[in-house]
Structures are given as C-alpha cells and as structure tokens.
Motif scaffolding. Sequence first.
Motif, PDB file in Angstrom:
ATOM      1  N   THR A  46      39.513  41.052  44.428  1.00  0.00           N
ATOM      2  CA  THR A  46      39.712  40.882  42.984  1.00  0.00           C
ATOM      3  C   THR A  46      40.071  39.444  42.648  1.00  0.00           C
ATOM      4  OG1 THR A  46      40.437  43.194  42.781  1.00  0.00           O
ATOM      5  CG2 THR A  46      41.024  41.686  40.988  1.00  0.00           C
ATOM      6  N   TRP A  47      40.991  38.867  43.426  1.00  0.00           N
ATOM      7  CA  TRP A  47      41.378  37.470  43.193  1.00  0.00           C
ATOM      8  C   TRP A  47      40.181  36.541  43.369  1.00  0.00           C
ATOM      9  CZ3 TRP A  47      45.674  37.959  47.435  1.00  0.00           C
ATOM     10  CH2 TRP A  47      46.659  38.840  46.984  1.00  0.00           C
ATOM     11  N   ALA A  48      39.425  36.756  44.439  1.00  0.00           N
ATOM     12  CA  ALA A  48      38.326  35.854  44.781  1.00  0.00           C
ATOM     13  C   ALA A  48      37.245  35.848  43.708  1.00  0.00           C
ATOM     14  CB  ALA A  48      37.733  36.235  46.133  1.00  0.00           C
ATOM     15  N   PHE A  49      36.944  37.018  43.153  1.00  0.00           N
ATOM     16  CA  PHE A  49      35.862  37.089  42.172  1.00  0.00           C
ATOM     17  C   PHE A  49      36.271  36.550  40.797  1.00  0.00           C
ATOM     18  CE2 PHE A  49      33.891  40.042  45.232  1.00  0.00           C
ATOM     19  CZ  PHE A  49      32.641  39.439  45.301  1.00  0.00           C
ATOM     20  N   GLU A  50      37.504  36.121  40.673  1.00  0.00           N
ATOM     21  CA  GLU A  50      37.879  35.378  39.471  1.00  0.00           C
ATOM     22  C   GLU A  50      37.270  33.973  39.507  1.00  0.00           C
ATOM     23  OE1 GLU A  50      42.101  35.349  39.082  1.00  0.00           O
ATOM     24  OE2 GLU A  50      42.274  37.536  38.966  1.00  0.00           O
ATOM     25  N   TYR A  51      36.856  33.520  40.712  1.00  0.00           N
ATOM     26  CA  TYR A  51      36.296  32.177  40.881  1.00  0.00           C
ATOM     27  C   TYR A  51      34.914  32.211  41.533  1.00  0.00           C
ATOM     28  CZ  TYR A  51      41.158  30.972  40.052  1.00  0.00           C
ATOM     29  OH  TYR A  51      42.414  30.869  39.490  1.00  0.00           O
ATOM     30  N   ALA A  52      34.747  33.047  42.521  1.00  0.00           N
ATOM     31  CA  ALA A  52      33.545  33.027  43.350  1.00  0.00           C
ATOM     32  C   ALA A  52      32.554  34.119  42.959  1.00  0.00           C
ATOM     33  CB  ALA A  52      33.941  33.187  44.819  1.00  0.00           C
ATOM     34  N   SER A  53      31.319  33.931  43.420  1.00  0.00           N
ATOM     35  CA  SER A  53      30.295  34.964  43.224  1.00  0.00           C
ATOM     36  C   SER A  53      29.996  35.687  44.528  1.00  0.00           C
ATOM     37  CB  SER A  53      29.002  34.332  42.681  1.00  0.00           C
ATOM     38  OG  SER A  53      28.427  33.450  43.635  1.00  0.00           O
ATOM     39  N   GLN A  54      30.595  35.190  45.629  1.00  0.00           N
ATOM     40  CA  GLN A  54      30.341  35.794  46.931  1.00  0.00           C
ATOM     41  C   GLN A  54      31.580  35.664  47.815  1.00  0.00           C
ATOM     42  OE1 GLN A  54      27.377  34.862  50.671  1.00  0.00           O
ATOM     43  NE2 GLN A  54      26.590  34.577  48.603  1.00  0.00           N
ATOM     44  N   VAL A  55      31.863  36.717  48.569  1.00  0.00           N
ATOM     45  CA  VAL A  55      33.008  36.717  49.483  1.00  0.00           C
ATOM     46  C   VAL A  55      32.557  37.246  50.840  1.00  0.00           C
ATOM     47  CG1 VAL A  55      35.315  37.614  49.954  1.00  0.00           C
ATOM     48  CG2 VAL A  55      34.639  37.113  47.596  1.00  0.00           C
TER      49      VAL A  55
END
Length: 201
Positions: A46-55
């Motif tokens: 959830t945190w990552a997709f505030e900035y990124a499009s891929q994890v």
Amino acid sequence: MGLYEQYLATRIRRHEGAPPDHIALVITERDLLERGAYETLTDFFTWAFEYASQVTVYVSVLDAAAVPALRRELEALDTPQEIAVRGPDDRTPADAPIRIGIGLGGKHEFTSAVRTLAQQVEDGDLEPDEIDDQRVEDHLIFPSEPDLVIKTGAERLSDFMIWQSVYSELYFTDVNWRDFRKRDFLRAVREYCNRSRRFGQ
C-alpha cells in the motif's frame, strides 16, 4: 499517519527529484516467520503504490522445503494490485504489478536465460551476434529493473536480481522486518530522491 510520517511525505512531495517508479524489497524466509510479517508486507504494498507503479519482493530462502508453504501464504495475500509469485522452478516471466520471487536466485535466473539463448542458437533460431542486452532481459523471470532496492536488517543483498539491479539505488536499513514501519519506508524514498543517479557513468 503520524506527524513524522506526514513530514516525510511532504518532503518527498516537494522534492525536485522524482520518486522511484519500481521499488524492490529484499527479505528472508526468517523475516516471514515473525508475528505480523505478512500484515507488514501488505502494508508495504500500500505504501509503495503511493509512489510506484511496480513492486518486486525477493524472499531469500535457505531451506528449499519452505518454498511451497511460503508460496501459499504469499499468493493468499490481500494486495492492492495483481500479484505474480515465482519460485525456483518457474520459467514464466512475472508481469503483474506485484512480483514476488521465493528462493529464485539471480545467478539461477541469469543462467537459465543464457541456457535458453544457447538452445535457440543450437536450434538455428538465433545467430550468436544477435544476442544483446535486450535478448537476455527478454528471458529473465523478472525483466524489469528496479529504481530503488530496500534491504532490511543487514547490508547485503544475497543473490538478488544480479542483472536487473546493476544500476538500482540501494538502501540498507538496520531495522529488522518485524519492526519496519511506514516512516522507515518513507526514509528510503526520501533518500532515493536525494541521490543523483548516474546509471554506471
């Protein structure tokens, strides 16, 4: 979100540098044995997709027998985006927004790609001088290059995405996965924004 997290998020938002579009995380099977480990992983997405499009998440595994159980747990996660989980015996590239490798070492992945290309040359489907970076990347399980790689608990990456992470920004934190919070994630993103990427130059 606490005041400190709000402060960090504001610093990132106002920063001239762009945040990472592809974020990778390196953890271990031991990390996932800790209480609340999978909940933290769900929060991380959830945190990552505030900035990124891929994890991408790489789970380092010492005992291969643990892979099936880890895979079941990871595939059952309630994630904000589609998930693709790959293990040591998988050959199909992962193309979902969330990509998880369990015990799939970078050396093994690269060797598999080279063997596939060698077989194509032997079969007459490919000329040796046609082999370039793109051909190799086309045969990797995780073909995308992460912008930021976060490693918790120790300053070593193990056998992680050797080809893909060559130009990635690496962020090591002493915080163990069981204690990893949003503020720790935001510190990593802020540090990434503060760096001047050189891409090997």
